[in-house]
Write an enzyme that holds these catalytic residues in place. Structure first.
Site, short mmCIF file in Angstrom:
data_model
loop_
_atom_site.label_atom_id
_atom_site.label_comp_id
_atom_site.label_asym_id
_atom_site.label_seq_id
_atom_site.Cartn_x
_atom_site.Cartn_y
_atom_site.Cartn_z
N SER A 120 43.56 37.52 40.17
CA SER A 120 43.07 38.76 40.79
C SER A 120 44.09 39.41 41.70
O SER A 120 44.59 38.77 42.62
CB SER A 120 41.84 38.48 41.68
OG SER A 120 40.75 38.12 40.93
N HIS A 124 41.55 42.50 36.16
CA HIS A 124 41.80 41.46 35.15
C HIS A 124 42.00 42.07 33.77
O HIS A 124 41.66 41.45 32.77
CB HIS A 124 40.61 40.51 35.07
CG HIS A 124 40.50 39.54 36.21
ND1 HIS A 124 41.21 38.37 36.26
CD2 HIS A 124 39.78 39.58 37.34
CE1 HIS A 124 40.91 37.72 37.37
NE2 HIS A 124 40.04 38.43 38.05
N HIS A 152 36.88 34.24 32.23
CA HIS A 152 36.21 33.34 33.18
C HIS A 152 34.90 32.78 32.64
O HIS A 152 34.20 33.44 31.88
CB HIS A 152 35.90 34.10 34.49
CG HIS A 152 37.09 34.65 35.19
ND1 HIS A 152 37.59 35.91 34.89
CD2 HIS A 152 37.89 34.14 36.14
CE1 HIS A 152 38.66 36.14 35.66
NE2 HIS A 152 38.86 35.07 36.42
N TYR A 163 32.35 32.64 34.47
CA TYR A 163 31.28 33.45 35.06
C TYR A 163 30.99 34.73 34.30
O TYR A 163 30.02 35.43 34.59
CB TYR A 163 31.55 33.73 36.55
CG TYR A 163 32.79 34.53 36.88
CD1 TYR A 163 32.90 35.88 36.58
CD2 TYR A 163 33.85 33.93 37.55
CE1 TYR A 163 34.02 36.62 36.91
CE2 TYR A 163 34.98 34.65 37.91
CZ TYR A 163 35.06 35.99 37.58
OH TYR A 163 36.18 36.70 37.91
N GLU A 164 31.83 35.03 33.31
CA GLU A 164 31.53 36.17 32.44
C GLU A 164 30.62 35.73 31.28
O GLU A 164 30.28 36.54 30.42
CB GLU A 164 32.82 36.75 31.88
CG GLU A 164 33.73 37.35 32.96
CD GLU A 164 35.11 37.65 32.42
OE1 GLU A 164 35.28 38.74 31.84
OE2 GLU A 164 36.01 36.80 32.56
N ALA A 175 43.60 33.87 42.90
CA ALA A 175 43.15 34.23 44.24
C ALA A 175 42.12 33.19 44.63
O ALA A 175 41.29 32.80 43.80
CB ALA A 175 42.53 35.62 44.23
N MET A 195 37.50 30.32 41.19
CA MET A 195 36.65 30.29 40.00
C MET A 195 37.47 30.27 38.71
O MET A 195 37.04 30.78 37.68
CB MET A 195 35.73 31.52 40.00
CG MET A 195 34.87 31.64 41.26
SD MET A 195 33.97 33.20 41.31
CE MET A 195 33.51 33.25 43.05
N SER A 196 38.65 29.70 38.79
CA SER A 196 39.50 29.69 37.58
C SER A 196 40.41 28.47 37.61
O SER A 196 40.16 27.50 38.33
CB SER A 196 40.35 30.97 37.54
OG SER A 196 41.29 30.97 38.60
N ASN A 224 41.24 35.09 51.43
CA ASN A 224 40.20 35.15 52.47
C ASN A 224 39.90 33.73 52.92
O ASN A 224 40.23 32.78 52.22
CB ASN A 224 38.92 35.78 51.89
CG ASN A 224 38.43 35.03 50.67
OD1 ASN A 224 38.92 35.25 49.55
ND2 ASN A 224 37.49 34.13 50.86
N HIS A 235 35.17 41.58 47.12
CA HIS A 235 36.10 41.53 45.99
C HIS A 235 37.27 42.51 46.17
O HIS A 235 38.41 42.18 45.84
CB HIS A 235 35.38 41.78 44.67
CG HIS A 235 36.26 41.63 43.46
ND1 HIS A 235 36.88 40.43 43.11
CD2 HIS A 235 36.67 42.52 42.53
CE1 HIS A 235 37.61 40.61 42.01
NE2 HIS A 235 37.50 41.86 41.65
N1 HPA Z 1 35.57 31.60 46.78
C1 HPA Z 1 35.70 31.52 45.46
N2 HPA Z 1 36.58 32.21 44.76
C2 HPA Z 1 37.40 33.05 45.43
C3 HPA Z 1 37.31 33.20 46.82
C4 HPA Z 1 36.35 32.43 47.54
O1 HPA Z 1 36.20 32.51 48.78
N3 HPA Z 1 38.27 34.13 47.18
C5 HPA Z 1 38.89 34.50 46.04
N4 HPA Z 1 38.37 33.86 44.98
#
Ligand code: HPA
Length: 247
Positions: free
Chosen positions: A13, A43, A65, A67-68, A95, A187-188, A211, A223
């Protein structure tokens, strides 16, 4: 690194700007490689062949992903495709949320090891009992560390926890992850790393801590902000990767 190695780079990301530095670029849309196109902003899915610091690279811009709604085999199809194209060394970027108070948003972490908490594996029905004692190649990590040092970029190592998403974690989950020994959460990456290792590729992983994870002091989970932080930190990592490839 070995001179003839083709290096693969998977961009997470907001890390798309890395692709802007490529020379002699040829674009191969995901569909042409048999992958579903990713629907997540930041993406847009394509493979880019080109040169970075004079070396041949194959960049996967964007990824697929869980999650998709895709399964582990689909999520890792790009890794198998890159392997088939001759990629022997694979650098996965992502990320991630930071779990260590001393590592602020915008900083980078070299993945030393991971926790696969997705509940699935790309190897289901295929290769069994693959040894994962060193998924993230020690020599490759050392070479990228050396390049980061020459560029003055801090790159502490840590453990990446890979979850399915798509929701961000709860504060209780974040406490759990810290107890489990994770330093970053995302998540990857974990399924791709497992697939690449099973194929005998040398793997490295780089997490941009965009973050602090939920419930940590200063945490903001948005996001757009994740993408913006990624974009800003991407320049720094471009420098490190160029230094590594050209060094
Ligand atoms: N959690 C999960 N996935 C992420 C985060 C997070 O805080 N930041 C960027 N991708």
């Amino acid at each position: 690194m070995a001179t003839e190695d083709m290096v693969g780079l998977v961009l997470g990301s907001g890390l798309g700007p890395l692709a802007d530095r490529l020379e002699e670029v040829a674009t191969i849309p995901f569909a042409e490689a048999g992958l579903p196109s990713s629907g997540v902003p930041g993406h847009d899915g394509a493979f880019l062949r080109g040169r970075l610091a004079g070396r041949r690279v194959l960049v996967m811009r964007g990824r697929v992903h869980l999650y998709e709604g895709h399964d582990a085999a689909t999520v890792t199809a790009g890794v198998r495709w890159m392997h088939g194209e001759g990629v022997a060394t694979l650098v996965l970027t992502n990320a991630a949320g930071g779990l260590v108070p001393e590592r602020p948003p915008g900083s980078w972490m070299m993945i030393r090891d991971h926790l696969n908490l997705t509940g699935t594996s790309p190897l289901e029905g295929g290769a069994r009992f693959v040894d994962l004692s060193e998924v993230y190649d020690r020599g490759l990590r050392a070479a990228i560390h050396a390049a980061a040092g020459r560029r003055g970029v801090e790159l502490p190592e840590g453990v990446y926890a890979g979850l399915r998403g798509p929701q961000y974690e709860t504060p209780a989950e974040v406490r759990m992850l810290r107890t489990l020994g994770a330093d970053a959460v995302g998540m990857s990456t974990v399924l791709e790393a497992i697939q690449a290792k099973a194929l005998g590729m040398r793997v490295a992983g780089l997490s941009c801590l965009t973050n602090w994870a939920a419930g940590m002091e200063g945490a903001t989970l948005d996001h757009d902000e994740v993408m913006e932080r990624g974009r800003r930190a991407a320049d720094e990592m471009v420098g490190v990767l160029e230094e590594w490839l050209g060094g």
